[in-house]
Write a protein that holds these residues in place. Structure first.
Motif, PDB file in Angstrom:
ATOM      1  N   PRO A   1      -5.599   9.161   2.423  1.00 28.54           N
ATOM      2  CA  PRO A   1      -7.011   9.083   2.820  1.00 28.54           C
ATOM      3  C   PRO A   1      -7.208   7.998   3.877  1.00 28.54           C
ATOM      4  N   PHE A   2      -7.943   8.329   4.919  1.00 28.33           N
ATOM      5  CA  PHE A   2      -8.196   7.355   5.977  1.00 28.33           C
ATOM      6  C   PHE A   2      -9.518   7.677   6.656  1.00 28.33           C
ATOM      7  N   SER A   3     -10.016   6.693   7.378  1.00 28.79           N
ATOM      8  CA  SER A   3     -11.242   6.861   8.154  1.00 28.79           C
ATOM      9  C   SER A   3     -10.920   6.711   9.633  1.00 28.79           C
ATOM     10  N   LEU A   4     -11.764   7.290  10.464  1.00 29.66           N
ATOM     11  CA  LEU A   4     -11.602   7.181  11.915  1.00 29.66           C
ATOM     12  C   LEU A   4     -12.649   6.241  12.491  1.00 29.66           C
ATOM     13  N   ASP A   5     -12.215   5.402  13.405  1.00 26.10           N
ATOM     14  CA  ASP A   5     -13.105   4.585  14.213  1.00 26.10           C
ATOM     15  C   ASP A   5     -12.829   4.940  15.669  1.00 26.10           C
ATOM     16  N   PHE A   6     -13.847   4.890  16.508  1.00 22.78           N
ATOM     17  CA  PHE A   6     -13.689   5.271  17.904  1.00 22.78           C
ATOM     18  C   PHE A   6     -13.937   4.070  18.805  1.00 22.78           C
ATOM     19  N   ASN A   7     -12.974   3.763  19.658  1.00 19.86           N
ATOM     20  CA  ASN A   7     -13.119   2.678  20.619  1.00 19.86           C
ATOM     21  C   ASN A   7     -13.527   3.265  21.963  1.00 19.86           C
TER      22      ASN A   7
ATOM     23  N   SER B   1     -12.906  11.845   8.897  1.00 20.45           N
ATOM     24  CA  SER B   1     -13.090  11.299  10.237  1.00 20.45           C
ATOM     25  C   SER B   1     -14.488  10.750  10.471  1.00 20.45           C
ATOM     26  N   VAL B   2     -15.212  10.435   9.396  1.00 20.69           N
ATOM     27  CA  VAL B   2     -16.518   9.826   9.562  1.00 20.69           C
ATOM     28  C   VAL B   2     -16.319   8.404  10.055  1.00 20.69           C
ATOM     29  N   PRO B   3     -16.833   8.028  11.234  1.00 24.19           N
ATOM     30  CA  PRO B   3     -16.597   6.689  11.760  1.00 24.19           C
ATOM     31  C   PRO B   3     -17.171   5.629  10.838  1.00 24.19           C
ATOM     32  N   GLN B   4     -16.379   4.605  10.578  1.00 29.54           N
ATOM     33  CA  GLN B   4     -16.819   3.489   9.758  1.00 29.54           C
ATOM     34  C   GLN B   4     -17.058   2.295  10.666  1.00 29.54           C
ATOM     35  N   SER B   5     -18.095   1.544  10.421  1.00 27.28           N
ATOM     36  CA  SER B   5     -18.396   0.375  11.232  1.00 27.28           C
ATOM     37  C   SER B   5     -18.545  -0.820  10.330  1.00 27.28           C
ATOM     38  N   ASP B   6     -17.477  -1.602  10.212  1.00 24.65           N
ATOM     39  CA  ASP B   6     -17.474  -2.776   9.357  1.00 24.65           C
ATOM     40  C   ASP B   6     -17.218  -3.996  10.214  1.00 24.65           C
ATOM     41  N   PRO B   7     -18.239  -4.849  10.444  1.00 22.49           N
ATOM     42  CA  PRO B   7     -18.057  -5.990  11.343  1.00 22.49           C
ATOM     43  C   PRO B   7     -17.053  -6.995  10.839  1.00 22.49           C
ATOM     44  N   SER B   8     -16.691  -6.953   9.556  1.00 22.26           N
ATOM     45  CA  SER B   8     -15.740  -7.918   9.013  1.00 22.26           C
ATOM     46  C   SER B   8     -14.320  -7.401   9.015  1.00 22.26           C
ATOM     47  N   SER B   9     -14.089  -6.204   9.579  1.00 20.69           N
ATOM     48  CA  SER B   9     -12.760  -5.600   9.540  1.00 20.69           C
ATOM     49  C   SER B   9     -11.789  -6.401  10.368  1.00 20.69           C
ATOM     50  N   SER B  10     -10.486  -6.219  10.064  1.00 24.05           N
ATOM     51  CA  SER B  10      -9.463  -6.947  10.818  1.00 24.05           C
ATOM     52  C   SER B  10      -9.401  -6.499  12.249  1.00 24.05           C
ATOM     53  N   ALA B  11      -9.892  -5.291  12.545  1.00 25.40           N
ATOM     54  CA  ALA B  11      -9.930  -4.849  13.939  1.00 25.40           C
ATOM     55  C   ALA B  11     -10.828  -5.764  14.750  1.00 25.40           C
TER      56      ALA B  11
ATOM     57  N   MET C   1       0.853  -1.193   0.000  1.00 25.87           N
ATOM     58  CA  MET C   1       0.000   0.000   0.000  1.00 25.87           C
ATOM     59  C   MET C   1       0.881   1.231   0.000  1.00 25.87           C
ATOM     60  N   GLU C   2       1.588   1.436  -1.089  1.00 26.69           N
ATOM     61  CA  GLU C   2       2.537   2.530  -1.157  1.00 26.69           C
ATOM     62  C   GLU C   2       1.866   3.893  -1.045  1.00 26.69           C
ATOM     63  N   ASP C   3       0.687   4.021  -1.623  1.00 20.06           N
ATOM     64  CA  ASP C   3      -0.006   5.307  -1.610  1.00 20.06           C
ATOM     65  C   ASP C   3      -1.158   5.353  -0.638  1.00 20.06           C
ATOM     66  N   GLY C   4      -1.248   4.329   0.219  1.00 19.94           N
ATOM     67  CA  GLY C   4      -2.322   4.326   1.212  1.00 19.94           C
ATOM     68  C   GLY C   4      -3.629   3.818   0.677  1.00 19.94           C
ATOM     69  N   SER C   5      -3.719   3.485  -0.622  1.00 25.77           N
ATOM     70  CA  SER C   5      -5.007   3.046  -1.164  1.00 25.77           C
ATOM     71  C   SER C   5      -4.809   1.917  -2.169  1.00 25.77           C
ATOM     72  N   GLY C   6      -3.769   1.090  -1.981  1.00 27.78           N
ATOM     73  CA  GLY C   6      -3.476   0.017  -2.910  1.00 27.78           C
ATOM     74  C   GLY C   6      -4.310  -1.212  -2.621  1.00 27.78           C
ATOM     75  N   GLU C   7      -3.639  -2.400  -2.696  1.00 25.99           N
ATOM     76  CA  GLU C   7      -4.367  -3.651  -2.573  1.00 25.99           C
ATOM     77  C   GLU C   7      -5.027  -3.824  -1.208  1.00 25.99           C
ATOM     78  N   ARG C   8      -4.415  -3.269  -0.186  1.00 30.71           N
ATOM     79  CA  ARG C   8      -4.982  -3.461   1.136  1.00 30.71           C
ATOM     80  C   ARG C   8      -6.239  -2.627   1.360  1.00 30.71           C
ATOM     81  N   GLY C   9      -6.456  -1.617   0.552  1.00 25.46           N
ATOM     82  CA  GLY C   9      -7.655  -0.809   0.696  1.00 25.46           C
ATOM     83  C   GLY C   9      -7.449   0.390   1.590  1.00 25.46           C
ATOM     84  N   ARG C  10      -8.552   1.040   1.903  1.00 30.90           N
ATOM     85  CA  ARG C  10      -8.509   2.283   2.668  1.00 30.90           C
ATOM     86  C   ARG C  10      -8.065   2.021   4.100  1.00 30.90           C
ATOM     87  N   LEU C  11      -7.285   2.927   4.641  1.00 33.48           N
ATOM     88  CA  LEU C  11      -6.752   2.809   5.991  1.00 33.48           C
ATOM     89  C   LEU C  11      -7.786   3.303   6.999  1.00 33.48           C
ATOM     90  N   THR C  12      -7.913   2.581   8.095  1.00 40.40           N
ATOM     91  CA  THR C  12      -8.772   2.993   9.201  1.00 40.40           C
ATOM     92  C   THR C  12      -7.925   3.157  10.451  1.00 40.40           C
TER      93      THR C  12
END
Length: 326
Positions: free
Chosen positions: A42-48, A247-257, A1-12
């Motif tokens: 480009p990245f998204s924010l999640d809040f724990n 910084s719009v929180p994303q909620s993806d139950p399948s995420s690696s988090a 993910m050299e540019d932050g949006s490659g094969e791994r997808g968007r950063l959270t």
């Protein structure tokens, strides 16, 4: 993910919640957020909200990639080593840059930790870490963290005043050196942002916005107008600008988090229609609060009795030493 949006997808980026007008009020999370804003990835924010004492936060994920705060020297260092983004390529070999960053991370890091947990009334810490937890649990975790911080800073009943003086003295020296280094520049080195600016900007914004007006550290920082202007200008350009889009929180139950983090990692809850609670539900919640409060009081009573029994044992041993059995 050299540019932050490659094969791994968007950063959270998973951080603690926003408050005090900051996108995240956690002093460890804020520098990572700023580092990504500097990089323009480009990245998204999640809040724990459920694990205030977790040392994994902040952490970043993208597909199967996860960088935790407590691994490999932190999230920013992981970004650099793993090829996500490196803002320090041209300054890593400059001795002054290395020593300045160490001073910010150690001296100013200790000063913020001291003020947040020891040198204040604890209201800022409560708001940042424990306000979403039941009151007794939040109080217990808070006192546990205060004890941990005192151990980390080497503070005891005998040396408390001396350690406080040392911590503030080092912070004063650091602010003076950084003010001289910055001058009227936009950034601290090479006229462009580095991880040093991310760490220091996070420190200044946290100190100005999250610490109380009675803060000794804040008063020392306010004595350097160019450092305050530096922080407020960069805040307007990088933190306040386009905050909503990144910084719009994303909620993806399948995420690696969800897969790799603790089983109940929590993102910012989605809004749902409010439902009137039944009388039985209200009664259950009241009983649950009473139960938690009773348990907390019981713990305090137990600890006080335990302390008293220890004192009694010591006195008894002293008396035994004075007896003559001959």
């Amino acid at each position: 993910m050299e540019d932050g949006s490659g094969e791994r997808g968007r950063l959270t980026l998973v951080v603690r919640k926003p408050c005090f007008g900051l996108p995240t009020a956690c002093p460890k999370c804020l520098p990572v957020y700023i580092y990504l804003k500097f990089s323009k990835i480009p990245f998204s924010l999640d809040f724990n909200l459920r694990h205030p004492d977790s040392d994994q936060i902040p952490f970043a994920e993208s597909g199967d990639y996860v960088a935790y705060n407590n691994e490999k020297g932190g999230v920013i260092k992981s970004f650099k080593e793993d090829g996500i983004v490196d803002l320090d390529g041209e300054v890593n070999g400059i001795p002054e840059w290395v020593s300045t960053k160490a001073m910010v991370e150690l001296w100013l890091g200790d000063a913020v930790m001291y003020e947040l947990w020891v040198g204040s009334d604890g209201k800022s810490a409560q708001e940042i870490y424990y306000s979403d937890l039941p009151w007794p649990i939040g109080k217990i975790l808070y006192f546990k963290q205060v004890r941990t911080v005192k151990q980390l800073l080497g503070i005891t009943a005998d040396n408390a005043e001396r350690r406080e003086e040392e911590i503030y003295s080092r912070a004063t020296l650091a602010y003076g050196a950084l003010s001289s280094r910055l001058g009227e520049q936009t950034f601290l080195f090479e006229d462009r942002p580095t991880s040093l600016d991310a760490v220091f900007l996070g420190h200044v914004l946290f100190t100005l916005h999250a610490l109380p007006e009675t803060s000794v550290l804040k008063s020392k920082l306010l004595g350097h107008a160019n450092l305050v202007n530096y922080a407020e200008n960069l805040k307007m350009e990088y933190v306040d600008a386009n905050t909503a889009s990144s910084s719009v929180p994303q909620s993806d139950p399948s995420s690696s988090a969800s897969r790799r983090g603790p089983s109940n990692w929590s993102s910012k809850p989605r809004s749902k229609p409010r439902r009137e609670k039944t009388e039985e539900e209200k009664k259950f919640r009241r009983r649950a609060k009473y139960f938690l409060a009773t348990q907390f009081v019981a713990i305090l009573v137990f600890l006080s009795l335990l302390s008293g029994s220890n004192d009694a044992e010591v006195e008894l041993e002293d008396d035994d030493d004075g007896l003559n059995y001959e």
